[in-house]
Scaffold this active site. Structure first.
Site, PDB file in Angstrom:
ATOM      1  N   GLU A 113      77.861  32.098  49.519  1.00  0.00           N
ATOM      2  CA  GLU A 113      78.456  33.136  48.675  1.00  0.00           C
ATOM      3  C   GLU A 113      79.962  32.886  48.644  1.00  0.00           C
ATOM      4  O   GLU A 113      80.690  33.375  49.509  1.00  0.00           O
ATOM      5  CB  GLU A 113      78.138  34.517  49.270  1.00  0.00           C
ATOM      6  CG  GLU A 113      76.653  34.742  49.445  1.00  0.00           C
ATOM      7  CD  GLU A 113      76.276  36.028  50.182  1.00  0.00           C
ATOM      8  OE1 GLU A 113      75.221  36.571  49.876  1.00  0.00           O
ATOM      9  OE2 GLU A 113      77.039  36.484  51.048  1.00  0.00           O
ATOM     10  N   ASP A 142      79.417  39.400  57.208  1.00  0.00           N
ATOM     11  CA  ASP A 142      78.554  38.959  58.297  1.00  0.00           C
ATOM     12  C   ASP A 142      78.795  37.491  58.632  1.00  0.00           C
ATOM     13  O   ASP A 142      78.269  36.985  59.624  1.00  0.00           O
ATOM     14  CB  ASP A 142      77.078  39.175  57.937  1.00  0.00           C
ATOM     15  CG  ASP A 142      76.578  40.523  58.424  1.00  0.00           C
ATOM     16  OD1 ASP A 142      77.313  41.172  59.202  1.00  0.00           O
ATOM     17  OD2 ASP A 142      75.460  40.924  58.037  1.00  0.00           O
ATOM     18  N   LYS A 284      71.295  42.663  56.647  1.00  0.00           N
ATOM     19  CA  LYS A 284      72.106  43.493  55.759  1.00  0.00           C
ATOM     20  C   LYS A 284      72.039  44.968  56.151  1.00  0.00           C
ATOM     21  O   LYS A 284      73.025  45.704  56.012  1.00  0.00           O
ATOM     22  CB  LYS A 284      71.596  43.317  54.332  1.00  0.00           C
ATOM     23  CG  LYS A 284      72.362  44.122  53.340  1.00  0.00           C
ATOM     24  CD  LYS A 284      71.753  43.977  51.967  1.00  0.00           C
ATOM     25  CE  LYS A 284      72.325  45.032  51.061  1.00  0.00           C
ATOM     26  NZ  LYS A 284      71.606  45.088  49.790  1.00  0.00           N
ATOM     27  N   ASP A 308      75.750  44.194  46.337  1.00  0.00           N
ATOM     28  CA  ASP A 308      75.773  42.876  46.959  1.00  0.00           C
ATOM     29  C   ASP A 308      76.998  42.131  46.426  1.00  0.00           C
ATOM     30  O   ASP A 308      77.488  42.441  45.344  1.00  0.00           O
ATOM     31  CB  ASP A 308      74.500  42.099  46.592  1.00  0.00           C
ATOM     32  CG  ASP A 308      73.270  42.672  47.267  1.00  0.00           C
ATOM     33  OD1 ASP A 308      73.440  43.508  48.181  1.00  0.00           O
ATOM     34  OD2 ASP A 308      72.150  42.305  46.883  1.00  0.00           O
ATOM     35  N   ASP A 448      65.874  47.975  51.755  1.00  0.00           N
ATOM     36  CA  ASP A 448      66.187  48.876  50.645  1.00  0.00           C
ATOM     37  C   ASP A 448      64.989  49.742  50.260  1.00  0.00           C
ATOM     38  O   ASP A 448      65.078  50.966  50.210  1.00  0.00           O
ATOM     39  CB  ASP A 448      66.725  48.086  49.445  1.00  0.00           C
ATOM     40  CG  ASP A 448      65.948  46.796  49.181  1.00  0.00           C
ATOM     41  OD1 ASP A 448      65.000  46.514  49.924  1.00  0.00           O
ATOM     42  OD2 ASP A 448      66.296  46.086  48.226  1.00  0.00           O
TER      43      ASP A 448
HETATM   44  O1  LIG Z   1      72.540  39.151  57.452  1.00  0.00           O
HETATM   45  C1  LIG Z   1      72.820  39.452  56.290  1.00  0.00           C
HETATM   46  C2  LIG Z   1      72.065  38.994  55.200  1.00  0.00           C
HETATM   47  C3  LIG Z   1      72.437  39.360  53.909  1.00  0.00           C
HETATM   48  N1  LIG Z   1      73.543  40.134  53.701  1.00  0.00           N
HETATM   49  C4  LIG Z   1      73.930  40.501  52.316  1.00  0.00           C
HETATM   50  O2  LIG Z   1      72.855  41.099  51.655  1.00  0.00           O
HETATM   51  C5  LIG Z   1      72.979  40.907  50.275  1.00  0.00           C
HETATM   52  C6  LIG Z   1      71.655  40.488  49.669  1.00  0.00           C
HETATM   53  O3  LIG Z   1      71.313  39.215  50.102  1.00  0.00           O
HETATM   54  P1  LIG Z   1      70.739  38.096  49.119  1.00  0.00           P
HETATM   55  O4  LIG Z   1      70.577  36.860  49.902  1.00  0.00           O
HETATM   56  O5  LIG Z   1      71.537  38.054  47.889  1.00  0.00           O
HETATM   57  O6  LIG Z   1      69.313  38.646  48.866  1.00  0.00           O
HETATM   58  P2  LIG Z   1      68.552  38.982  47.509  1.00  0.00           P
HETATM   59  O7  LIG Z   1      67.156  38.566  47.687  1.00  0.00           O
HETATM   60  O8  LIG Z   1      69.243  38.497  46.317  1.00  0.00           O
HETATM   61  O9  LIG Z   1      68.668  40.559  47.612  1.00  0.00           O
HETATM   62  C7  LIG Z   1      67.707  41.513  47.231  1.00  0.00           C
HETATM   63  O10 LIG Z   1      66.816  41.841  48.284  1.00  0.00           O
HETATM   64  C8  LIG Z   1      67.393  42.357  49.473  1.00  0.00           C
HETATM   65  C9  LIG Z   1      66.291  42.744  50.409  1.00  0.00           C
HETATM   66  O11 LIG Z   1      65.537  41.656  50.803  1.00  0.00           O
HETATM   67  C10 LIG Z   1      68.257  43.541  49.167  1.00  0.00           C
HETATM   68  O12 LIG Z   1      68.943  43.911  50.328  1.00  0.00           O
HETATM   69  C11 LIG Z   1      69.261  43.165  48.107  1.00  0.00           C
HETATM   70  O13 LIG Z   1      70.092  44.237  47.801  1.00  0.00           O
HETATM   71  C12 LIG Z   1      68.538  42.715  46.887  1.00  0.00           C
HETATM   72  O14 LIG Z   1      69.454  42.376  45.870  1.00  0.00           O
HETATM   73  C13 LIG Z   1      74.061  39.866  50.056  1.00  0.00           C
HETATM   74  O15 LIG Z   1      75.227  40.492  49.574  1.00  0.00           O
HETATM   75  C14 LIG Z   1      74.292  39.332  51.459  1.00  0.00           C
HETATM   76  O16 LIG Z   1      75.604  38.943  51.645  1.00  0.00           O
HETATM   77  C15 LIG Z   1      74.282  40.590  54.768  1.00  0.00           C
HETATM   78  O17 LIG Z   1      75.287  41.266  54.587  1.00  0.00           O
HETATM   79  N2  LIG Z   1      73.910  40.236  56.043  1.00  0.00           N
HETATM   80 MN   LIG Z   2      71.207  38.628  45.762  1.00  0.00          MN
END
Ligand SMILES: O=c1ccn([C@@H]2O[C@H](COP(=O)(O)OP(=O)(O)O[C@H]3O[C@H](CO)[C@@H](O)[C@H](O)[C@H]3O)[C@@H](O)[C@H]2O)c(=O)[nH]1
Ligand SMILES: [Mn+2]
Length: 736
Positions: A113, A142, A284, A308, A448
């Site tokens: 990211e 994180d 997260k 996010d 979520d």
């Molecule tokens: O240990 C962690 C892992 C992830 N994130 C943040 O969580 C967000 C979502 O992560 P991402 O890898 O983009 O996952 P996605 O699959 O795109 O996310 C979807 O699915 C997640 C649940 O699995 C939800 O939390 C997200 O809001 C939703 O957009 C990002 O901003 C990450 O930076 C953290 O802050 N800490």
């Molecule tokens: Mn995402």
């Protein structure tokens, strides 16, 4: 205000065409009854035990699909769409009486990211059309990276010119990256236009400085001198082992925190919560909970928007829109959150990997009609109390005005800093209800969905809002494996909920209507769906080669309900997809992804979860990559599927594709040799042949990637070889 003159701040419209949909559903239901009638009447006529068992399997799979169809109908039974009256909000509350809003942004890894993307998102939310003194933005990192901190420091400076510029030009979207990419260069020579060029240049400089530091991987000594915050990294041994780092980059209460036009700036805070190897940090969900606590100590706004790091604000009115629900005097008191759909900025015309279009545009509206939208993790405004775990009660009306945050009270920055660091420490949550009854929930990888369910279970309602101009735009994965891995995480998270005490159908559910509980099953059953799908992908072709017929003759009357369900059900899905704004080719791609996900992601989710239950492996949140190299990007733009490296998922996909292809080829040659009145064969095995043909058609990109492509995104030779061997073995087994 007199009751008679009460004007609502939002309105709700049911979707059109509900009658048509319900008649369609009823007709499919009748056809399904005939299908089961056929299955049961022909059951005793079977001769061998193999025949009996595969028949039972067909029956169970069809039963499963029927149940799943029933749930999809419930979700679509009564979708509602909402709209707001922001002018009424302004005239009723003015600017003065508007409540504070805290925006929580999460990032996890500067390599996946990029910090430039993160700060574009941060700047976009800082520039909301909302009184800046009521807005506070918190970034959770994180990755614990000083590079991300440096980027945020640059953003805090750039905000001083960016925010006035956005106000003056009514900039939309307020993400500088997105804005300068899409807005055409001004042609006049006015002062305004000059400013446009100055700001653009300034943004490009900021960006290039951050990119240089990102490439270096660490912040150079001369830059470290610019801010005392960098000293905190002296205590960081790794991203998994460091104390809490908290820096208030802009203190909104500070009378010197002004932009170039003398208006206040939103508070801006950087947080890397404490990490220690011996503590589970809950991904997260843990990051959000730390932010919820820290923000309550600093600004304590009654409303919390969470996004996010890739989801920049695309609509500067989104906060006002959401407040129209919470602040509606008659109908707003029990609303816990307002969820915007996830929409994406990097989609190609036909979305080769899909983009949850139906989920975001239609099913969420269906949830809303059934009692409340899901919470999908980003682009959601929560009432702080509800997110913190408070139950809804009529007697205890939640009074947002009571949670006043007085910016005039000055406290020493160091005492706030000390308190906040304690709130973000690993040990803070020990023996507390955080992650269980309070804040974002820990028991699932889809924190979520589980959190949303739990809020609804506490008596709150939630709404889905899809304004004409999308409120947020994010990034979808640009390779097949990233997409499949993301879906594996989601389906595994859903499976965790299904098997936990939170399963809607078993949980303490006094506050959730049955139709809403059933609606949640649509996602909780993703993983188990893989079995019925795998059965349908493998067994009919296998039996075709063995000479076992599994469906009625195509010319018989029993063929009619099958044909009806197959054709009408897919037509409905196509119509729905196009209605949601997709293309026909996009729908085909979505169907393919649907098959791929069910045969790999969902299947792997089941396996992984079983291993976890046996304590053979641990949960992992694989962060989705938000950048890719040029080659991958070019293929993505051209909508060519990217395989690129060996993965067991690709082996499964390729083996299944080949197995069905071999099936068709073998059938062709066999029949030509024996010449067993071709039409008769087509009649008896018609449906199996049809299924096989459809599967081969859907898998065309796989054959291409195995045999006809030369680029680096093709299926690696090793995977091709493995799959050919496996598929040949399976076909041989079927034929002899
Ligand atoms: O240990 C962690 C892992 C992830 N994130 C943040 O969580 C967000 C979502 O992560 P991402 O890898 O983009 O996952 P996605 O699959 O795109 O996310 C979807 O699915 C997640 C649940 O699995 C939800 O939390 C997200 O809001 C939703 O957009 C990002 O901003 C990450 O930076 C953290 O802050 N800490
Ligand atoms: Mn995402």
């Amino acid at each position: 205000m007199g009751k008679s003159r009460y004007l609502p701040l939002f309105e709700t419209r049911p979707a059109r065409g509900r009658l048509l949909f319900r008649s369609y559903a009823a007709s499919i239901f009748i056809a399904i009854c005939f299908i089961f009638w056929y299955r049961l009447t022909y059951f005793p006529a079977l001769e061998t035990t193999t025949e009996t068992w595969v028949w039972v399997g067909m029956f169970l799979s069809e039963l499963w699909f029927t149940f799943y169809f029933f749930i999809t109908v419930i979700v679509r039974w009564n979708p509602v769409f909402r709209s707001t009256f922001k002018d009424r909000l302004s005239s009723r509350y003015g600017e003065e009486a508007l409540p504070g809003v805290d925006v929580l942004v999460c990032t996890a890894d500067p390599r996946l990211e990029p910090p430039t993307m993160v700060i574009s998102t941060v700047l976009s939310v800082m520039a909301y059309d909302y009184p800046p003194e009521k807005l506070s933005v918190y970034l959770s990192d994180d990755g614990g990276s000083d590079v991300t901190f440096y980027a945020l420091l640059e953003a805090s400076r750039f905000a001083q010119i960016w925010l006035p510029f956005c106000r003056k030009l009514k900039v939309e979207p307020t993400s500088p990256e997105a804005y300068f990419q899409m807005s055409p260069e001004p042609v006049d020579d006015s002062a305004m236009d000059n400013e446009w060029f100055i700001i653009k240049k300034s943004y490009e400089d900021v960006k290039s400085r951050i990119e240089t530091v990102t490439r270096l991987g660490k912040v150079p000594v001369d830059i470290r001198k610019e801010h005392k915050g960098f000293d905190e990294w002296d205590f960081v041994s790794s991203r998994h082992d460091h104390p809490s780092i908290l820096q208030v980059l802009i203190d909104g209460r500070d009378s010197n925190a002004f932009d170039t036009e003398g208006r206040a700036l939103p508070t801006l805070v950087y947080l890397a919560r404490e990490k220690r190897p011996q503590f589970h940090h809950h991904f997260k969900a843990g990051a959000l909970n730390a932010l919820i606590r820290v923000s309550s100590r600093i600004s304590n706004a009654p409303f919390i928007l969470n996004v996010d790091c890739d989801m920049y604000s695309n609509n500067s009115k989104a906060i006002r829109d959401a407040l129209c629900f919470f602040l509606d005097e008659e109908n707003g008191h029990d609303i816990a959150y307002v969820q915007y759909p996830q929409t994406f900025s990097n989609l190609t015309k036909n979305e080769i990997y899909g983009c949850l279009r139906i989920f975001m545009q239609l099913e969420l509206a269906g949830f809303d009609g059934n009692g409340g939208s899901c919470y999908v993790g980003t682009g959601c405004v929560h009432r702080r109390e509800a997110l913190c775990g408070m139950k809804y009660s009529k007697e205890l009306p939640v009074e947002w005005k009571a949670m006043k945050y007085d910016r005039k009270i000055r406290e020493s920055a160091s005492s706030i800093q000390q308190d906040c660091k304690a709130l973000a420490s690993c040990a803070y949550e020990e023996n507390t209800q955080w992650g269980k009854q309070m804040g974002v929930k820990y028991e699932s990888l889809v924190e979520d969905i589980l959190t949303g369910m739990s809020i609804q279970n506490k008596g709150w309602r939630s709404v889905y809002l899809n304004p004409e101009r999308p409120a947020f735009l994010g990034v979808v994965p640009t390779t097949l494996s990233d997409t499949l891995v993301q879906h594996k995480r989601w389906s595994e998270g859903q499976l965790q909920i299904l098997l936990s005490e939170h399963c809607t159908l078993l949980y303490d559910r006094r506050n959730m209507p049955l139709k809403l509980q059933l609606s949640y099953c649509i996602y909780m059953l993703w993983a188990p769906n893989s079995f019925a799908t795998l059965y349908f992908v493998i067994v009919p072709s296998f039996c075709m080669l063995k000479g076992i017929s599994l469906f009625p003759n195509i010319s018989s009357i029993w063929g009619v309900p099958y044909l009806y369900v197959i054709v009408v059900h897919r037509v409905q899905s196509l119509v729905e997809f196009v209605w949601c704004g997709g293309t026909v080719q996009g729908w085909l791609n979505e169907q393919r992804m649907w098959l791929f996900k069910r045969t790999t992601s969902y299947f792997f989710a089941v396996i992984d979860h079983t291993l976890k239950l046996c304590r053979c492996s641990k949960s992992a949140f694989v962060v989705t990559r938000k950048v890719a190299d040029d080659d991958v990007n070019r293929r993505y733009e051209q909508e060519i599927m990217d395989f690129g490296y060996s993965s067991p998922m690709f082996t499964i996909l390729a083996t299944l594709a080949l197995f069905n292809l071999f099936g068709l080829v073998a059938l062709g040659t066999k029949k030509v040799v024996t010449d067993d009145v071709l039409t008769k064969v087509f009649d008896i095995f018609g449906f199996q042949i049809l299924l096989c043909c459809v599967l081969v058609f859907v898998n065309l990109p796989i054959y291409r990637a195995m045999f006809f492509r030369k680029d680096s995104g093709k299926i690696p030779a090793f995977v091709t070889l493995q799959s050919i061997t496996l598929a040949l073995l399976a076909s041989a087994l079927a034929m002899y």
